[in-house]
Scaffold this motif. Structure first.
Motif, PDB file in Angstrom:
ATOM      1  N   LYS A  30       3.825  16.814 -13.337  1.00 23.63           N
ATOM      2  CA  LYS A  30       4.018  18.252 -13.190  1.00 23.63           C
ATOM      3  C   LYS A  30       5.330  18.699 -13.843  1.00 23.63           C
ATOM      4  O   LYS A  30       5.393  19.744 -14.515  1.00 23.63           O
ATOM      5  CB  LYS A  30       4.013  18.631 -11.714  1.00 23.63           C
ATOM      6  N   VAL A  31       6.392  17.876 -13.660  1.00 20.91           N
ATOM      7  CA  VAL A  31       7.683  18.222 -14.289  1.00 20.91           C
ATOM      8  C   VAL A  31       7.555  18.217 -15.797  1.00 20.91           C
ATOM      9  O   VAL A  31       8.083  19.100 -16.497  1.00 20.91           O
ATOM     10  CB  VAL A  31       8.762  17.253 -13.806  1.00 20.91           C
ATOM     11  N   GLU A  46       0.834  -1.202   0.000  1.00 21.56           N
ATOM     12  CA  GLU A  46       0.000   0.000   0.000  1.00 21.56           C
ATOM     13  C   GLU A  46       0.873   1.259   0.000  1.00 21.56           C
ATOM     14  O   GLU A  46       0.582   2.229  -0.727  1.00 21.56           O
ATOM     15  CB  GLU A  46      -0.921  -0.027   1.207  1.00 21.56           C
ATOM     16  N   ASN A  47       1.948   1.266   0.828  1.00 18.57           N
ATOM     17  CA  ASN A  47       2.835   2.440   0.864  1.00 18.57           C
ATOM     18  C   ASN A  47       3.523   2.659  -0.489  1.00 18.57           C
ATOM     19  O   ASN A  47       3.644   3.804  -0.964  1.00 18.57           O
ATOM     20  CB  ASN A  47       3.884   2.270   1.953  1.00 18.57           C
ATOM     21  N   LEU A  48       3.976   1.544  -1.076  1.00 18.99           N
ATOM     22  CA  LEU A  48       4.611   1.665  -2.391  1.00 18.99           C
ATOM     23  C   LEU A  48       3.638   2.179  -3.437  1.00 18.99           C
ATOM     24  O   LEU A  48       4.005   2.985  -4.296  1.00 18.99           O
ATOM     25  CB  LEU A  48       5.181   0.316  -2.822  1.00 18.99           C
ATOM     26  N   VAL A  49       2.396   1.730  -3.368  1.00 20.46           N
ATOM     27  CA  VAL A  49       1.399   2.217  -4.328  1.00 20.46           C
ATOM     28  C   VAL A  49       1.164   3.710  -4.126  1.00 20.46           C
ATOM     29  O   VAL A  49       1.065   4.473  -5.109  1.00 20.46           O
ATOM     30  CB  VAL A  49       0.095   1.418  -4.175  1.00 20.46           C
ATOM     31  N   LYS A  50       1.101   4.149  -2.845  1.00 17.05           N
ATOM     32  CA  LYS A  50       0.918   5.583  -2.586  1.00 17.05           C
ATOM     33  C   LYS A  50       2.115   6.391  -3.113  1.00 17.05           C
ATOM     34  O   LYS A  50       1.940   7.448  -3.742  1.00 17.05           O
ATOM     35  CB  LYS A  50       0.725   5.824  -1.097  1.00 17.05           C
ATOM     36  N   MET A  67       2.246   9.314  -5.958  1.00 18.72           N
ATOM     37  CA  MET A  67       2.804  10.643  -5.703  1.00 18.72           C
ATOM     38  C   MET A  67       3.883  10.980  -6.727  1.00 18.72           C
ATOM     39  O   MET A  67       3.914  12.093  -7.282  1.00 18.72           O
ATOM     40  CB  MET A  67       3.393  10.690  -4.297  1.00 18.72           C
ATOM     41  N   TRP A  68       4.788  10.033  -7.035  1.00 17.60           N
ATOM     42  CA  TRP A  68       5.838  10.281  -8.029  1.00 17.60           C
ATOM     43  C   TRP A  68       5.257  10.438  -9.424  1.00 17.60           C
ATOM     44  O   TRP A  68       5.781  11.206 -10.238  1.00 17.60           O
ATOM     45  CB  TRP A  68       6.862   9.143  -8.010  1.00 17.60           C
ATOM     46  N   ARG A  69       4.210   9.728  -9.708  1.00 16.01           N
ATOM     47  CA  ARG A  69       3.566   9.924 -11.000  1.00 16.01           C
ATOM     48  C   ARG A  69       3.047  11.354 -11.126  1.00 16.01           C
ATOM     49  O   ARG A  69       3.184  11.999 -12.191  1.00 16.01           O
ATOM     50  CB  ARG A  69       2.414   8.927 -11.171  1.00 16.01           C
TER      51      ARG A  69
END
Length: 472
Positions: free
Chosen positions: A403-404, A388-392, A396-398
């Motif tokens: 945005k970049v 679950e943490n990795l999916v979150k 977030m990185w996506r």
């Protein structure tokens, strides 16, 4: 018995019990042991509906009360041979008040085969040459009322036989059922079907009652003598004297007394029979006295007491030996049953210990598997949290990457726009320089033509705009 919904159960039970017919019977060897009882029979259906109406609440047990004495056990077995595989128990009984017939109690394994037996044999003849008709009655219950034990009864005769005396196998191992004779000895049904005699293979007791004899002259049935040569039956000299008259007429000197089974010689005027029947156990013993008698064994001064006493003593000795053998047999049988019970207890204890050990081992294994399962569940929960943490983090990185990318695209657009403007300005500047060169060349050529004249250059709009852009 079944009752209808609107009737009183107690009243219906009492009425049904009162409607049952009672048939008193007896069984056993009268010399040793005799069992008396009563068979409760369902009433016979009416003649018009005897083939279709069956008693309500019937049980898988029937009685055939009128079997002729001349039909042996094997004859009756062949008569109902098609139902032999469904018969659990067959018992021969002696019906009170009936001398030339006997009864048969039959127990079946199911009610359907009992009904089929009733439908098939009720009202039929035992054979095509037989005048007697087979009557089948449904049995409600059998009550044993009295047990009469006579003197010098053996233990074996009164005890239950665990094995068949014919094949020596256990009685419960034959699928054809058990047959109990009229003297209370039990056999396999298949073993007795091969026995052509009407007597018992163990005690030789015959189910056929002996015919009552009578004097052929006067008809009396007391003190009878039969001629062993021609079979003439006459009474003794203390009744009518017809036996001795037959000797005088025919000179047949040997006559048998029916009561004592001793042979009298009229010519020698004494008993010549060496075997008599013991009154203690019914066995034949040797009679060793040959004294003279003046009458047919009725002499009050008979001095044959010593021979009779010796014969009775021998008979008693044989009875004691037989009783001792029976006692030893019964004790050995009890010992066998005792040790079989001990073996059965040991077997049960071993089975219980094996079951307890198996249950304990299964419990330990279940506990270990449960611990492994709990550990695996814990690891699975930890891995699920990490997932679950990795999916979150991935989401977030996506978003950050998106945005970049958007900022890069905006910067590229701005850069492209600047490049386009600079290219336009460069083109304008190049064109301006080219015009200036052209004007300079033209001015030099014109100066050579016009001497002393001054040419003023007028600034063009493009040059003004370029200058203003450079200043900016």
């Amino acid at each position: 018995m079944a009752t209808s919904g609107g009737e009183d159960p107690s009243g219906s039970a009492s009425s049904s019990a009162s409607a049952l017919d009672s048939l008193p019977f007896s069984s056993g060897n009268p010399r040793i042991e005799e069992t008396r009882g009563v068979v409760l029979l369902h009433p016979e259906p009416p003649a018009a509906s005897s083939s279709s109406l069956l008693p309500v609440g019937r049980k898988p047990r029937v009685c055939v009360p009128g079997v002729p004495n001349h039909l042996t056990y094997a004859d009756f077995g062949r008569f109902c041979a098609s139902w032999a595989s469904h018969i659990l128990e067959t018992r021969i009984i002696r019906i009170d008040g009936v001398e030339d017939q006997y009864g048969v109690l039959i127990k079946f394994d199911t009610q359907s085969f009992t009904d089929s037996f009733y439908m098939s044999f009720n009202g039929n003849r035992f054979s095509s040459l037989e005048g007697n008709v087979c009557r089948v009655r449904f049995v409600e219950d059998v009550h044993y009322t009295q047990l009469i034990e006579h003197a010098h009864s053996s233990v074996t005769s009164s005890a239950e036989q665990p094995t068949c005396p014919v094949c020596l196998e256990r009685l419960d191992q034959d699928p054809g059922g058990i047959l109990t004779t009229i003297c209370n000895h039990s056999f396999h049904y298949s073993c007795m079907s091969k026995w052509a005699d009407s007597s018992c293979p163990v005690c030789r007791y015959c189910q056929q009652e002996p015919e009552k004899s009578s004097c052929s002259v006067c008809g009396t049935s007391e003190n009878l003598w039969i001629c062993v040569i021609c079979g003439h039956v006459g009474c003794g000299r203390y009744k009518g004297g017809h036996a001795i008259e037959h000797w005088k007429e025919t000179q047949h000197c040997y006559s048998l007394e029916l009561e004592t089974q001793k042979v009298w010689d009229y010519a020698g005027d004494n008993y010549v029979h060496r075997l008599i029947q013991s009154k203690t156990d019914g066995n034949l013993v040797e009679y060793n006295f040959y004294g003279d008698h003046s009458v047919d064994g009725m002499c009050p001064t008979c001095n044959g007491d010593a021979g009779i006493s010796e014969a009775l003593l021998d008979s008693k000795m044989e009875a004691i030996v037989e009783e001792y053998n029976d006692l030893v047999t019964s004790q050995l049988e009890k010992q066998r049953n005792y040790y079989e019970s001990l073996l059965l207890e040991v077997k049960e204890d071993n089975e219980k210990e094996i079951a307890a050990a198996t249950e304990k081992a299964v419990g330990i294994k279940v506990q270990k598997l449960q611990a492994k399962l709990d550990k695996c569940m814990e690891e699975t929960g930890f891995l699920n949290d990490i997932h679950e943490n990795l999916v979150k983090n991935m989401e977030m990185w996506r978003e950050r990457i998106q945005k970049v990318k958007e900022r890069e695209q905006a910067a590229i657009r701005l850069k492209d726009e600047k490049i386009e403007k600079l290219e336009e300005e460069l083109r304008d500047l190049i064109a301006h320089f080219e015009r200036q060169n052209t004007v300079a060349e033209a001015s030099e050529s014109m100066s050579s033509d016009i001497n002393g004249s001054t040419i003023l250059s007028v600034p063009s709009e493009s040059s003004a705009s370029s200058n203003s852009s450079i200043r900016n």
